[in-house]
Design a protein around this motif. Structure first.
Motif, PDB file in Angstrom:
ATOM      1  N   VAL A   5       0.843  -1.204   0.000  1.00 34.48           N
ATOM      2  CA  VAL A   5       0.000   0.000   0.000  1.00 34.48           C
ATOM      3  C   VAL A   5       0.878   1.254   0.000  1.00 34.48           C
ATOM      4  O   VAL A   5       1.569   1.529   0.978  1.00 34.48           O
ATOM      5  CB  VAL A   5      -0.940   0.046   1.221  1.00 34.48           C
ATOM      6  CG1 VAL A   5      -1.872   1.244   1.127  1.00 34.48           C
ATOM      7  CG2 VAL A   5      -1.739  -1.248   1.349  1.00 34.48           C
ATOM      8  N   VAL A   7       1.465   5.189   0.465  1.00 33.42           N
ATOM      9  CA  VAL A   7       0.792   6.271   1.188  1.00 33.42           C
ATOM     10  C   VAL A   7       1.586   7.563   0.995  1.00 33.42           C
ATOM     11  O   VAL A   7       2.805   7.542   0.868  1.00 33.42           O
ATOM     12  CB  VAL A   7       0.632   5.965   2.697  1.00 33.42           C
ATOM     13  CG1 VAL A   7      -0.222   4.732   2.892  1.00 33.42           C
ATOM     14  CG2 VAL A   7       1.976   5.786   3.377  1.00 33.42           C
ATOM     15  N   LYS A   8       0.875   8.685   0.990  1.00 32.23           N
ATOM     16  CA  LYS A   8       1.523   9.977   0.763  1.00 32.23           C
ATOM     17  C   LYS A   8       1.250  10.939   1.908  1.00 32.23           C
ATOM     18  O   LYS A   8       0.148  10.966   2.453  1.00 32.23           O
ATOM     19  CB  LYS A   8       1.021  10.593  -0.553  1.00 32.23           C
ATOM     20  CG  LYS A   8       1.760  11.878  -0.947  1.00 32.23           C
ATOM     21  CD  LYS A   8       1.289  12.400  -2.291  1.00 32.23           C
ATOM     22  CE  LYS A   8       2.083  13.643  -2.693  1.00 32.23           C
ATOM     23  NZ  LYS A   8       1.637  14.202  -3.988  1.00 32.23           N
ATOM     24  N   ASN A  36      -2.702  11.094   3.195  1.00 28.23           N
ATOM     25  CA  ASN A  36      -3.711  11.356   2.182  1.00 28.23           C
ATOM     26  C   ASN A  36      -4.961  10.520   2.472  1.00 28.23           C
ATOM     27  O   ASN A  36      -4.871   9.305   2.663  1.00 28.23           O
ATOM     28  CB  ASN A  36      -3.136  10.995   0.804  1.00 28.23           C
ATOM     29  CG  ASN A  36      -4.134  11.197  -0.301  1.00 28.23           C
ATOM     30  OD1 ASN A  36      -4.797  12.227  -0.391  1.00 28.23           O
ATOM     31  ND2 ASN A  36      -4.252  10.198  -1.163  1.00 28.23           N
ATOM     32  N   ASP A  39      -5.426   7.304   0.609  1.00 27.00           N
ATOM     33  CA  ASP A  39      -4.443   6.293   1.000  1.00 27.00           C
ATOM     34  C   ASP A  39      -4.825   5.655   2.331  1.00 27.00           C
ATOM     35  O   ASP A  39      -4.580   4.463   2.568  1.00 27.00           O
ATOM     36  CB  ASP A  39      -3.053   6.925   1.112  1.00 27.00           C
ATOM     37  CG  ASP A  39      -2.567   7.481  -0.216  1.00 27.00           C
ATOM     38  OD1 ASP A  39      -3.154   7.125  -1.256  1.00 27.00           O
ATOM     39  OD2 ASP A  39      -1.619   8.290  -0.222  1.00 27.00           O
ATOM     40  N   ALA A  42      -7.143   3.027   1.572  1.00 25.46           N
ATOM     41  CA  ALA A  42      -6.423   1.887   1.010  1.00 25.46           C
ATOM     42  C   ALA A  42      -5.786   1.039   2.113  1.00 25.46           C
ATOM     43  O   ALA A  42      -5.835  -0.203   2.080  1.00 25.46           O
ATOM     44  CB  ALA A  42      -5.359   2.370   0.026  1.00 25.46           C
ATOM     45  N   SER A  62       6.138   4.833   1.556  1.00 25.32           N
ATOM     46  CA  SER A  62       5.971   6.257   1.289  1.00 25.32           C
ATOM     47  C   SER A  62       7.219   6.783   0.608  1.00 25.32           C
ATOM     48  O   SER A  62       8.336   6.334   0.902  1.00 25.32           O
ATOM     49  CB  SER A  62       5.700   7.035   2.577  1.00 25.32           C
ATOM     50  OG  SER A  62       5.300   8.363   2.280  1.00 25.32           O
ATOM     51  N   ALA A 119      -3.914   1.261  -3.726  1.00 21.46           N
ATOM     52  CA  ALA A 119      -3.477   2.662  -3.613  1.00 21.46           C
ATOM     53  C   ALA A 119      -4.696   3.574  -3.562  1.00 21.46           C
ATOM     54  O   ALA A 119      -5.779   3.207  -4.021  1.00 21.46           O
ATOM     55  CB  ALA A 119      -2.597   3.037  -4.807  1.00 21.46           C
ATOM     56  N   GLY A 120      -4.526   4.765  -3.000  1.00 25.27           N
ATOM     57  CA  GLY A 120      -5.579   5.762  -3.071  1.00 25.27           C
ATOM     58  C   GLY A 120      -5.760   6.198  -4.521  1.00 25.27           C
ATOM     59  O   GLY A 120      -4.800   6.218  -5.284  1.00 25.27           O
ATOM     60  N   ALA A 123      -4.158  11.885  -4.826  1.00 25.79           N
ATOM     61  CA  ALA A 123      -3.730  12.641  -3.652  1.00 25.79           C
ATOM     62  C   ALA A 123      -4.454  13.975  -3.643  1.00 25.79           C
ATOM     63  O   ALA A 123      -4.650  14.579  -4.695  1.00 25.79           O
ATOM     64  CB  ALA A 123      -2.217  12.860  -3.681  1.00 25.79           C
ATOM     65  N   THR A 179      -7.267   0.867  -7.060  1.00 20.83           N
ATOM     66  CA  THR A 179      -7.227   2.199  -6.455  1.00 20.83           C
ATOM     67  C   THR A 179      -8.535   2.440  -5.702  1.00 20.83           C
ATOM     68  O   THR A 179      -9.616   2.156  -6.215  1.00 20.83           O
ATOM     69  CB  THR A 179      -7.000   3.319  -7.502  1.00 20.83           C
ATOM     70  OG1 THR A 179      -8.108   3.398  -8.405  1.00 20.83           O
ATOM     71  CG2 THR A 179      -5.729   3.065  -8.289  1.00 20.83           C
TER      72      THR A 179
END
Length: 252
Positions: A5, A7-8, A36, A39, A42, A62, A119-120, A123, A179
């Protein structure tokens, strides 16, 4: 099955962004940052799949500045097992572009060999909605975007997608990329005991140079400006006057 996964770290969604005085971007000085939201959804879905027995390990990654380690710790507190931080910049104002991010995650996926990447969908800082699709193309995997429901059955993922006309259900063979959309789930709050446990979970750090990937920007931000202020509304006395005003505004 292993789930990866990405992430941001972004400006917290409750914070109103401020444009720099010179118009070169958003001012991030002394601004609260968080994961985010897409994310976060997710991560929640990956943890739920693990709790349901469909997955054995959840790894979060990340890419960005050193401070993104805090975002990864949040994901670990939610239930992820391991974290990987790829330090790609020392400037919080520099955003790593989607193609570079996709190339980095591809390299990590080849190393980790996950069966599923969640994933998301995008963002909230740049709204590009491109990394997931680019990553699936680079890996040569099937993809299911804008997911509102995910079910795993053996080597197949059954995904319900949100489309303009309603909902679409598709099946993709694993390994695959999904996503997450807003309606996929509601992320849990990390409890204090889990936050403490997260500090002991493994967090691996590496540099983007060690992966041999060029993250030089391909895009240049020319200018950034605040959205135009909304004009004050007016009251109308009748339907006829309302219609006339709407015609003046070009709505009708």
């Amino acid at each position: 099955m292993k789930i990866l996964v990405p992430v941001k770290r972004v400006i917290d969604y409750n914070v109103k962004p401020r444009v720099k005085s010179d118009g070169t971007g958003i001012d991030l000085a002394n601004v609260k940052m968080s994961m985010n939201p897409f994310d976060e959804i997710a991560v929640e879905e990956a943890v739920r799949l693990k709790e349901a027995g469909a997955a054995t390990e959840v790894v979060v990654v990340s890419i960005g500045v050193q401070q993104a380690a805090d975002t990864l710790r949040t994901a670990l507190a939610m239930g992820a097992d391991r974290a990987i931080l790829v330090v790609a910049s020392d400037d919080v104002h520099r955003d790593i572009e989607p193609l570079a991010v996709a190339k980095i995650i591809k390299a990590l996926a080849e190393k980790e060999q996950p069966s599923l990447i969640i994933a998301g969908k995008q963002a909230i800082d740049n709204d590009m909605n491109a990394t997931g699709q680019m990553l699936a193309a680079l890996l040569g995997w099937g993809q299911a975007t804008f997911a509102s429901k995910v079910e795993i059955a053996g080597t197949v993922a059954k995904v319900t997608r949100e489309v303009d006309g309603g909902l679409q259900t598709i099946e993709v063979k694993l390994p695959a990329l999904v996503t997450a959309d807003l309606r996929l789930n509601e992320p849990r709050y990390a409890s204090l005991p889990n936050i403490m446990k997260a500090k002991k979970k493994p967090l691996e750090e590496m540099t983007v140079a060690s992966l041999g990937i060029d993250v030089t920007p391909r895009l240049e931000v020319i200018s950034t400006r605040e959205p135009a202020g909304r004009k004050a509304g007016i009251k109308v006395a009748s339907v006829d006057e309302l219609v006339a005003k709407l015609k003046e505004a070009g709505v009708l």
